[in-house]
Design a protein around this motif. Structure first.
Motif, PDB file in Angstrom:
ATOM      1  N   TYR A 185       2.602   6.148  11.730  1.00 20.33           N
ATOM      2  CA  TYR A 185       3.102   6.648  10.446  1.00 20.33           C
ATOM      3  C   TYR A 185       2.610   8.072  10.244  1.00 20.33           C
ATOM      4  O   TYR A 185       1.751   8.566  10.987  1.00 20.33           O
ATOM      5  CB  TYR A 185       2.635   5.745   9.302  1.00 20.33           C
ATOM      6  N   ASP A 186       3.144   8.730   9.223  1.00 15.60           N
ATOM      7  CA  ASP A 186       2.770  10.098   8.900  1.00 15.60           C
ATOM      8  C   ASP A 186       1.726  10.069   7.784  1.00 15.60           C
ATOM      9  O   ASP A 186       2.067   9.769   6.626  1.00 15.60           O
ATOM     10  CB  ASP A 186       3.997  10.885   8.443  1.00 15.60           C
TER      11      ASP A 186
ATOM     12  N   ARG B 140      -0.261   9.723   1.591  1.00 13.42           N
ATOM     13  CA  ARG B 140      -1.645  10.049   1.256  1.00 13.42           C
ATOM     14  C   ARG B 140      -2.034   9.557  -0.133  1.00 13.42           C
ATOM     15  O   ARG B 140      -2.930  10.105  -0.777  1.00 13.42           O
ATOM     16  CB  ARG B 140      -1.886  11.549   1.384  1.00 13.42           C
ATOM     17  N   GLY B 141      -1.348   8.516  -0.603  1.00 13.44           N
ATOM     18  CA  GLY B 141      -1.769   7.839  -1.810  1.00 13.44           C
ATOM     19  C   GLY B 141      -1.347   8.485  -3.106  1.00 13.44           C
ATOM     20  O   GLY B 141      -1.898   8.164  -4.165  1.00 13.44           O
ATOM     21  N   ILE B 142      -0.383   9.390  -3.088  1.00 11.84           N
ATOM     22  CA  ILE B 142       0.098  10.001  -4.319  1.00 11.84           C
ATOM     23  C   ILE B 142       1.227   9.160  -4.893  1.00 11.84           C
ATOM     24  O   ILE B 142       2.215   8.891  -4.223  1.00 11.84           O
ATOM     25  CB  ILE B 142       0.586  11.442  -4.064  1.00 11.84           C
TER      26      ILE B 142
ATOM     27  N   ASN C   6       0.800  -1.219   0.000  1.00 10.54           N
ATOM     28  CA  ASN C   6       0.000   0.000   0.000  1.00 10.54           C
ATOM     29  C   ASN C   6       0.839   1.279   0.000  1.00 10.54           C
ATOM     30  O   ASN C   6       0.293   2.381   0.129  1.00 10.54           O
ATOM     31  CB  ASN C   6      -0.960  -0.004   1.194  1.00 10.54           C
ATOM     32  N   GLY C   7       2.152   1.145  -0.138  1.00 13.37           N
ATOM     33  CA  GLY C   7       3.026   2.296  -0.267  1.00 13.37           C
ATOM     34  C   GLY C   7       3.187   3.116   0.996  1.00 13.37           C
ATOM     35  O   GLY C   7       3.483   4.313   0.934  1.00 13.37           O
ATOM     36  N   ILE C   8       3.022   2.485   2.159  1.00 21.38           N
ATOM     37  CA  ILE C   8       3.180   3.191   3.431  1.00 21.38           C
ATOM     38  C   ILE C   8       4.640   3.111   3.854  1.00 21.38           C
ATOM     39  O   ILE C   8       5.196   2.020   4.013  1.00 21.38           O
ATOM     40  CB  ILE C   8       2.271   2.589   4.521  1.00 21.38           C
ATOM     41  N   THR C   9       5.270   4.264   4.037  1.00 20.82           N
ATOM     42  CA  THR C   9       6.691   4.311   4.380  1.00 20.82           C
ATOM     43  C   THR C   9       6.897   5.051   5.701  1.00 20.82           C
ATOM     44  O   THR C   9       5.999   5.719   6.211  1.00 20.82           O
ATOM     45  CB  THR C   9       7.480   5.024   3.268  1.00 20.82           C
ATOM     46  N   GLY C  10       8.107   4.921   6.242  1.00 19.57           N
ATOM     47  CA  GLY C  10       8.464   5.642   7.463  1.00 19.57           C
ATOM     48  C   GLY C  10       7.616   5.266   8.652  1.00 19.57           C
ATOM     49  O   GLY C  10       7.320   6.096   9.505  1.00 19.57           O
TER      50      GLY C  10
END
Length: 216
Positions: free
Chosen positions: A207-208, A213-215, A88-92
């Protein structure tokens, strides 16, 4: 790691549990049943047998820290959650496995529509199918061509015409479903003998949301 993704606005990830993980969890639950803390006080399920295998959240008057699972099992859960976040592209992020418990449902017991949380309001819920009634879920009193007895239903955040807004999987023993804390879900009651055993687990995710935010 092999998995299947179901898109409901948010995503649900379906994994197959490795045989050694699956058998270890079932064996520990059955052999230590009398020693496992009751989890009823902190759960919404209308279920008599709800017992905790692992709790590493903030101690409170309902539950204190404990662990009945080996490190290999805990690490496998974490690998699934990290895989979900990567897809889902969630980082940090920082993850923290907070709780794992088992629900054993008998005839007419059920889990009403609810969401999860741990020490945080952001995180991942999950459901593992450990045992199913061998002869099905009993008589469907109407619309037998669309069975509902014993079904897991996960409700999505999408809406509008032609949107896929809920998911009722044809669950099998060894299935494992991962989805965000705020996705509503429920389990319907069933008729007949035997029982339905499932595991639920919560993992906090810090997470931040601005940076994630899905970009693309």
């Amino acid at each position: 790691m092999n998995f299947e993704i179901i898109h409901l606005g948010q995503t649900v990830a379906k994994y197959r549990v490795p045989f050694d993980i699956y058998t270890t969890i079932n064996n520990i639950y059955e052999s230590k049943f009398d020693k496992l803390p009751s989890a009823n006080q902190q759960l919404v399920g209308k279920i008599k047998n709800e017992h905790s295998l692992f709790y590493n959240g903030t101690p409170n008057n309902k539950m204190t820290k404990h662990n009945h699972l080996p490190l290999t099992v805990l690490k496998w859960f974490e690998e699934c959650y990290l895989n979900y976040l990567e897809y889902n592209g969630i980082t940090g992020h920082n993850i923290h496995l907070t709780s794992i418990w088992v629900n054993t449902m008998y005839e007419h017991e059920y889990n009403p529509i609810h969401i999860h949380q741990g020490d945080l309001y952001t995180g991942l819920s999950s459901v593992m199918i450990l045992k199913l009634p061998p002869n099905g879920y009993g008589i469907e009193y109407s619309a037998s061509d669309q069975p509902q007895n014993g079904k897991l239903q996960i409700l999505g955040a999408a809406n509008g015409q032609f949107a896929l807004i809920d998911y009722q999987p044809d669950v099998k023993e060894g299935d494992f479903y991962v989805f965000p804390y705020d996705m509503r879900h429920c389990v319907y009651p069933f008729n007949g003998p035997n029982y339905r055993r499932t595991l639920a687990a919560n993992c906090d995710v810090e997470y931040d949301p601005v940076k994630n935010r899905g970009i693309a």
